[in-house]
Every structure is written in C-alpha cells, then in structure tokens.
Design an enzyme around this catalytic site. Structure first.
Site, PDB file in Angstrom:
ATOM      1  N   ASP A  33      53.455  37.512  37.896  1.00  0.00           N
ATOM      2  CA  ASP A  33      53.167  37.746  36.490  1.00  0.00           C
ATOM      3  C   ASP A  33      52.867  36.405  35.828  1.00  0.00           C
ATOM      4  O   ASP A  33      53.208  35.347  36.367  1.00  0.00           O
ATOM      5  CB  ASP A  33      54.370  38.422  35.813  1.00  0.00           C
ATOM      6  N   ASP A  57      48.283  33.757  37.341  1.00  0.00           N
ATOM      7  CA  ASP A  57      47.244  34.176  36.417  1.00  0.00           C
ATOM      8  C   ASP A  57      46.117  34.733  37.270  1.00  0.00           C
ATOM      9  O   ASP A  57      45.379  33.984  37.909  1.00  0.00           O
ATOM     10  CB  ASP A  57      46.768  32.979  35.589  1.00  0.00           C
ATOM     11  N   VAL A  58      45.976  36.058  37.291  1.00  0.00           N
ATOM     12  CA  VAL A  58      45.020  36.668  38.214  1.00  0.00           C
ATOM     13  C   VAL A  58      43.576  36.287  37.907  1.00  0.00           C
ATOM     14  O   VAL A  58      42.706  36.389  38.765  1.00  0.00           O
ATOM     15  CB  VAL A  58      45.153  38.209  38.232  1.00  0.00           C
ATOM     16  N   ASN A  83      47.906  45.518  39.615  1.00  0.00           N
ATOM     17  CA  ASN A  83      48.284  46.204  38.395  1.00  0.00           C
ATOM     18  C   ASN A  83      47.954  45.421  37.133  1.00  0.00           C
ATOM     19  O   ASN A  83      47.794  46.008  36.065  1.00  0.00           O
ATOM     20  CB  ASN A  83      49.792  46.513  38.445  1.00  0.00           C
ATOM     21  N   TYR A 157      36.930  47.074  28.123  1.00  0.00           N
ATOM     22  CA  TYR A 157      37.957  47.650  29.000  1.00  0.00           C
ATOM     23  C   TYR A 157      37.351  48.727  29.890  1.00  0.00           C
ATOM     24  O   TYR A 157      37.562  48.752  31.108  1.00  0.00           O
ATOM     25  CB  TYR A 157      39.087  48.230  28.148  1.00  0.00           C
ATOM     26  N   LYS A 161      37.098  48.456  33.999  1.00  0.00           N
ATOM     27  CA  LYS A 161      37.792  49.424  34.836  1.00  0.00           C
ATOM     28  C   LYS A 161      36.821  50.267  35.662  1.00  0.00           C
ATOM     29  O   LYS A 161      37.158  50.715  36.766  1.00  0.00           O
ATOM     30  CB  LYS A 161      38.689  50.319  33.977  1.00  0.00           C
TER      31      LYS A 161
END
Length: 251
Positions: A33, A57-58, A83, A157, A161
């Site tokens: 996270d 940090d993805v 996630n 968003y 997605k």
C-alpha cells in the site's frame, strides 16, 4: 509450498478484507500500500504466519520493482491481486464531465488503475519466468462501470477500468505457458470507501432498489470471488471477468 500472495492497495477497504480472507485460508499475505505503517499494522494483525507489509506506489515503476524485490525476500510469490485503484470526482462528489476533465485527473487515474495494474503484472511475470511456481494466479480489478458506462464514475475511471479488461485477457494468453491464470473481478456497488465518495448518507435504499438481490454488496462478497480465482479449483478459468454486482448487470 505455502501460497504467498501480494495484494496491492491491501491496507484498507476491499484490499484489507481480501488480505484477511486469504490469511484465514492459510495464505502468507504481502500487504502492499502507499502507507507503509498501515501495511505493516494490518500484516501484523493477520492470523497465521509469514505475513508482511510494505510501501508500494503501483503507478511508479521503480517503487513496484522495489516492492516485489522485498516481497520475495521470503520466497517467490505464487499470486498477485491488483486491487489498488483511485476514483477522482468533482468537489461536489459528482462525476466530472468529459468536457471539464483536466489532464492531471485523467493521467493520474490511468496511471494508478491501468498502468499500475500493468506494472504489477509485468513484475510478477518477469519473476515467474525466472522462478516458476505451481498454480500461479493473477486477479485484476475492473468495474461494472467499465461495462455500463457508469452512473457515478468519471470517464477517466471508466476508461481505465475498461483497459484492465483487455489487459487481463492479454495477460491470460501470455501467462498460460507459465501455468499462471489471470482473471478479473468486476464489482458493482460495494459498501467500501470508494462508493462513499459518491453515495450520500441515506441514499443506500435508493441505490439498492436498482439491484435485483436488493442490497449493496459488501467487501466480503468481493473477497470471496477473489479467493475462488486464486484457488486450485479455478485452475481451468483464465481470461474471464467475474461480475460481483448482485445482478446489477447481467451478461
């Protein structure tokens, strides 16, 4: 070999519930996270042994590489749950119209939701090429918003997605020779922090009225689907999207 699974965005919300579910099943969970302290605190509270927490940090390539390097100090990961995600709304809590969308919001949303998923998958697969595992698993997160155009979600968003769905299928095809499956979950209205950004207190009944099963979903509903896709029982399922939405969207 004990399963070792990394969960991005794992210190809060749905990610934390997934981590708890996997730990209850005997999995060694790596909680990744942005907040290192929260990751460590959650990992330390999980039942069983072998858990760890780390900062990641993805959306940052170097951070993802460092995180996976640290995660595999105790051995190769057998699974990955992508996630981590972000939904940026206007100051009024409503979706920002495309005509008003700022490039910063567009790029940040895609960097976390889509590029972050790509970077995490890429790092996992690079390591599985070097050190194969049995029953490798990847689970990504899309959304019913990507399939319906969304009602509360922004175009950035929805777009990010939707991209995850295509990336999931591409990954499933490329990862298959490694014995690694890749599937997505597509949550609908789930009672988690992201939903609360756009759902005012007291609006739950109105939202649930549009769902055939008559209720807003719980994080545990999503965690159950993720658990299945990570299991040996899902060994012949890859490139699929599992809807977790109470019938809000049926295909």
């Amino acid at each position: 070999m004990k399963r070792r699974i990394l969960v991005t965005g794992g210190a809060r919300g749905i990610g934390a519930v997934i981590a708890q579910r996997l730990a209850d099943e005997g999995v060694a969970v790596v909680v990744a996270d942005l907040d290192a302290d929260k990751s460590a605190d959650l990992a330390g509270s999980l039942p069983g042994s072998g858990h760890s927490g780390l900062a990641m940090d993805v959306g940052d390539e170097a951070s993802v590489a460092r995180g996976f390097e640290r995660a595999e100090d105790a051995g190769p990961l057998t699974g990955l749950v992508c996630n981590a995600g972000v939904l940026l709304l206007g100051e009024d809590g409503q979706r920002t119209p495309i005509a008003d969308m700022e490039m910063d919001d567009w790029e940040r949303t895609h960097r976390v939701n889509l590029t972050g998923t790509f970077l995490s998958i890429r790092e996992f697969l690079r390591r599985r090429h070097a050190a194969p595992v049995s029953n490798g698993r990847i689970v990504t997160f899309t959304s019913s918003a990507a399939q319906l155009g969304g009602f509360r979600s922004s175009s950035s968003y929805i777009s990010s997605k939707a991209g995850v769905i295509g990336l999931t299928k591409a990954t499933a095809r490329e990862a298959a020779p490694l014995g690694v499956t890749c599937n997505a979950v597509a949550p609908g209205l789930i009672d988690a922090p992201m939903l609360r950004l756009s759902l005012a207190e007291g609006d739950e009944a109105a939202a649930a009225a549009n769902i055939p099963l008559g209720r807003i979903g719980q994080p545990e509903d999503v965690a159950a689907a993720v658990s299945y896709l990570l299991s040996e029982g899902a060994s012949y399922v890859t490139g699929s999207v599992i809807d977790v939405n109470g019938g809000y969207r049926m295909q």
